[in-house]
Design a protein around this motif. Structure first.
Motif, mmCIF file in Angstrom:
data_model
loop_
_atom_site.group_PDB
_atom_site.id
_atom_site.type_symbol
_atom_site.label_atom_id
_atom_site.label_comp_id
_atom_site.label_asym_id
_atom_site.label_seq_id
_atom_site.Cartn_x
_atom_site.Cartn_y
_atom_site.Cartn_z
ATOM 1 N N PHE A 58 43.498 2.115 21.613
ATOM 2 C CA PHE A 58 42.940 3.207 22.414
ATOM 3 C C PHE A 58 42.685 4.446 21.574
ATOM 4 O O PHE A 58 43.626 5.029 21.028
ATOM 5 C CB PHE A 58 43.902 3.540 23.564
ATOM 6 C CG PHE A 58 44.098 2.371 24.482
ATOM 7 C CD1 PHE A 58 43.142 2.055 25.422
ATOM 8 C CD2 PHE A 58 45.204 1.547 24.353
ATOM 9 C CE1 PHE A 58 43.290 0.947 26.250
ATOM 10 C CE2 PHE A 58 45.370 0.439 25.172
ATOM 11 C CZ PHE A 58 44.408 0.144 26.117
ATOM 12 N N GLY A 95 45.842 4.228 -0.389
ATOM 13 C CA GLY A 95 45.712 3.650 0.943
ATOM 14 C C GLY A 95 44.423 4.019 1.625
ATOM 15 O O GLY A 95 44.103 5.197 1.777
ATOM 16 N N THR A 142 49.616 7.512 1.405
ATOM 17 C CA THR A 142 49.734 7.137 2.825
ATOM 18 C C THR A 142 50.695 5.954 2.944
ATOM 19 O O THR A 142 50.796 5.331 3.990
ATOM 20 C CB THR A 142 48.363 6.764 3.442
ATOM 21 O OG1 THR A 142 47.901 5.541 2.853
ATOM 22 C CG2 THR A 142 47.330 7.846 3.232
ATOM 23 N N ALA A 143 51.382 5.643 1.850
ATOM 24 C CA ALA A 143 52.318 4.511 1.848
ATOM 25 C C ALA A 143 53.554 4.883 2.664
ATOM 26 O O ALA A 143 53.862 6.067 2.836
ATOM 27 C CB ALA A 143 52.726 4.193 0.409
ATOM 28 N N PRO A 144 54.265 3.887 3.175
ATOM 29 C CA PRO A 144 55.524 4.187 3.858
ATOM 30 C C PRO A 144 56.439 5.012 2.941
ATOM 31 O O PRO A 144 56.442 4.806 1.724
ATOM 32 C CB PRO A 144 56.129 2.802 4.101
ATOM 33 C CG PRO A 144 54.970 1.870 4.077
ATOM 34 C CD PRO A 144 53.974 2.455 3.123
ATOM 35 N N LEU A 156 43.220 4.943 8.098
ATOM 36 C CA LEU A 156 42.562 6.116 8.677
ATOM 37 C C LEU A 156 42.930 7.398 7.906
ATOM 38 O O LEU A 156 42.066 8.233 7.639
ATOM 39 C CB LEU A 156 42.973 6.272 10.151
ATOM 40 C CG LEU A 156 42.368 7.487 10.819
ATOM 41 C CD1 LEU A 156 40.882 7.297 11.069
ATOM 42 C CD2 LEU A 156 43.081 7.806 12.135
ATOM 43 N N ARG A 175 50.540 8.071 9.457
ATOM 44 C CA ARG A 175 51.664 7.692 10.327
ATOM 45 C C ARG A 175 52.903 7.294 9.507
ATOM 46 O O ARG A 175 53.987 7.794 9.726
ATOM 47 C CB ARG A 175 51.218 6.532 11.211
ATOM 48 C CG ARG A 175 52.278 6.038 12.161
ATOM 49 C CD ARG A 175 51.700 4.919 12.997
ATOM 50 N NE ARG A 175 52.731 4.214 13.719
ATOM 51 C CZ ARG A 175 52.999 4.381 15.013
ATOM 52 N NH1 ARG A 175 52.351 5.265 15.711
ATOM 53 N NH2 ARG A 175 53.931 3.671 15.621
ATOM 54 N N ASN A 176 52.713 6.428 8.553
ATOM 55 C CA ASN A 176 53.857 5.982 7.758
ATOM 56 C C ASN A 176 54.202 6.989 6.680
ATOM 57 O O ASN A 176 55.356 7.149 6.312
ATOM 58 C CB ASN A 176 53.569 4.613 7.138
ATOM 59 C CG ASN A 176 53.376 3.572 8.219
ATOM 60 O OD1 ASN A 176 54.039 3.632 9.248
ATOM 61 N ND2 ASN A 176 52.449 2.651 8.010
ATOM 62 N N GLY A 231 44.034 7.865 4.689
ATOM 63 C CA GLY A 231 43.467 7.936 3.339
ATOM 64 C C GLY A 231 41.963 8.182 3.378
ATOM 65 O O GLY A 231 41.424 8.970 2.592
ATOM 66 N N VAL A 268 46.617 11.721 13.435
ATOM 67 C CA VAL A 268 46.526 11.398 11.995
ATOM 68 C C VAL A 268 45.298 12.114 11.420
ATOM 69 O O VAL A 268 45.368 12.778 10.376
ATOM 70 C CB VAL A 268 46.417 9.870 11.771
ATOM 71 C CG1 VAL A 268 46.023 9.548 10.332
ATOM 72 C CG2 VAL A 268 47.729 9.179 12.126
ATOM 73 N N ALA A 299 45.747 -1.231 -1.541
ATOM 74 C CA ALA A 299 46.466 -2.430 -1.978
ATOM 75 C C ALA A 299 45.830 -3.704 -1.403
ATOM 76 O O ALA A 299 45.748 -4.730 -2.084
ATOM 77 C CB ALA A 299 47.926 -2.338 -1.545
#
Ligand SMILES: Cc1cc2nc3c(=O)[nH]c(=O)nc-3n(C[C@H](O)[C@H](O)[C@H](O)COP(=O)(O)OP(=O)(O)OC[C@H]3O[C@@H](n4cnc5c(N)ncnc54)[C@H](O)[C@@H]3O)c2cc1C
Length: 458
Positions: free
Chosen positions: A62, A13, A258-260, A16, A412-413, A18, A424, A37
């Motif tokens: 933001f 990923g 960084t994948a869900p 941000l 995040r995920n 990765g 992050v 991906a």
């Protein structure tokens, strides 16, 4: 140097997280391969521009001056002068959070909850909101909004939903006041890893939010491969040893995903120890960006709409903060609709979605129809991690680590956390420092292998 240490760290990923991971590892002389991906870098942190002069941010709008400085793009950013939120209730807008206290029942409930020092620990999000805000504010605002973004009933959600709402009343008051005094949009509730204060405010990078990611990618020439989804993460004896991409296997010194997390659970080959992640849910989101004639059509930058008559929960008029995102006499209004991939909103044609939003916005902007010039719709299947109580124990276990050697799940995920970009970045930076140390220690062990077990002390 042993061959094993020259195996790259493989990252899944190029959002941000990765890119931050790759940037710090590369700076520490750790070889890196990053597979993305999609056909672009930046993930949720992308902005799109059209020929008419509108800019549409995908997820984030933001970012802080502190993050921009850390990434080295402070001189490419404009200062955001204004940011404020309101809540639309009973045909009126109330500034958030303090304007709501003008409503006597909300003030009384809020005061009672603040004075009630004997509050026990809340198990559900519903209990947490009532205990923290009082019944009126919880039942009329916080709970309906939470249910709209999460798609789950508040009594089915863990009280951990409240963890993200960290700032105290005094801190919020101070930051809002600092914003007025400095005429800068002082950040409030955007960072948990680092303290918020009057010197931390919102900025907007030239070229859009994605500029942050481009800066991080600048020194990663040849290390990023687009349109290359990682198909499997290979695990042997509870250690990540490589990946499969495009049908080919590749050895790795460590793997960073960084994948869900529900996807991560399915990517692992060689152990079922992360199978418990597969039921974890994310809330998909449709963002309908309405192009409108005029400006200042909403009460303020963000307007929350907790009432059941509205099929959306949040409206953002970004040009009130960042005037440069639309031509001078025009504006964009982003309508956030929480949905499921099987429902009518996800499936609806873009034009119909635009019409649908316009029809529902007439109570807030009566002349919206005559101002409407078209829309651009964006969809993401993974906007918000949903903290269901049914997997709360597993969520807490996962927060302590993957339990698989040399496998990290970040972002995040990947962390399954409601975190913004600065967090992050900070969290990833810290974990990459740990990984670099761990790889160095592993290298030392492979150069000086332990020949005999240490003597027992007792
Ligand atoms: C609606 C919304 C509004 C937000 N607003 C703000 C804001 O105003 N300010 C702020 O600071 N933050 C905001 N955020 C949060 C911010 O957008 C995210 O924290 C940040 O962009 C997450 O970056 P990431 O790298 O963790 O994830 P992502 O950006 O999702 O990147 C993950 C990448 O991994 C790729 N990937 C997935 N699986 C694989 C695989 N198997 N192989 C290879 N690649 C794969 C994906 O294609 C994607 O590009 C917002 C988020 C949302 C959802």
């Amino acid at each position: 140097m042993k061959a094993s240490i020259r195996k790259p760290v493989v990252i899944l990923g190029a959002g941000l997280a990765g890119l931050t991971a790759a940037h710090f590892l590369h700076r520490n002389d750790v070889p890196v391969r990053l597979f993305e991906a999609g056909n672009k870098i930046a993930g949720l942190a992308q902005s799109f521009h059209d020929e008419e002069g509108f800019t549409y941010d995908f997820g984030a709008h933001f970012v802080t001056n502190r993050l921009a400085k850390a990434v080295g793009i402070a001189d490419k950013c404009r200062t955001v002068r204004h940011y404020a939120e309101t809540v639309w209730l009973g045909g009126k807008s109330y500034s958030y959070p303090f304007g709501l206290l003008r409503i006597p029942r909300m003030f009384a409930g809020g005061l009672r909850s603040q004075l009630n020092l004997s509050q026990g620990k809340s198990a559900t999000a519903a209990e947490w909101f009532r205990a923290s805000y009082g019944d009126a504010l919880a039942d009329e605002v916080a709970i309906p909004l939470t249910e709209a973004w999460s798609g789950a009933k508040a009594d089915k959600l863990s009280s951990a939903v409240g963890d993200g709402i960290a700032n105290s009343v005094a801190q919020t008051l101070w930051l809002k006041l600092a914003s007025r005094l400095t005429r800068r949009a002082v950040s409030c509730g955007y960072s948990r890893e680092l303290p918020e204060n009057a010197g931390v405010y919102h900025v907007y990078p030239e070229g859009g939010i994605g500029t942050l990611c481009q800066a991080l990618a600048a020194d990663l020439n040849g290390m990023i491969q687009l349109e290359s989804p990682v198909e499997k993460i290979l695990v042997e004896q509870d250690k990540a040893i490589g990946v499969r991409v495009g049908g080919r296997e590749m050895e790795a010194a460590a793997v960073i995903s960084t994948a869900p997390v529900n996807v991560l659970g399915k990517l692992i080959e060689g152990t079922s120890s992360l199978a418990y992640l597969t039921p974890f849910r994310y809330r998909p989101m449709v963002f309908v960006n309405l192009r409108l004639h005029g400006r200042g059509l909403l009460p303020d930058v963000v307007t929350w709409t907790p009432e059941a008559q509205y099929p959306f929960f949040r409206l953002t008029e970004t040009p009130l903060s960042m005037p440069w995102l639309a031509p001078a006499d025009k504006t964009i209004l982003t309508v956030d609709i929480g949905c499921e991939k099987s429902d009518e909103f996800w499936q609806m044609a873009d034009e119909r979605l635009g019409e649908f939003c316009v029809a529902h916005l007439q109570t807030i902007i009566p002349d919206i129809r005559s101002r409407f010039e078209g829309c651009r719709v964006m969809r993401t299947p993974v906007a918000y991690p949903v903290f269901l109580r049914e997997y709360e124990t597993e969520r807490q276990k996962f927060a302590r680590g993957t339990g698989i050697g040399n496998l990290y799940s970040i972002g995040r995920n990947g962390e399954f956390m409601h975190i913004f970009m600065e967090d992050v970045y900070e969290r990833t930076k810290q974990r990459m420092a740990q990984l670099t140390q761990s790889l160095t220690a592993q290298k030392r062990l492979s150069v000086f292998p332990v020949l005999s077990p240490k003597p027992q002390l007792s």
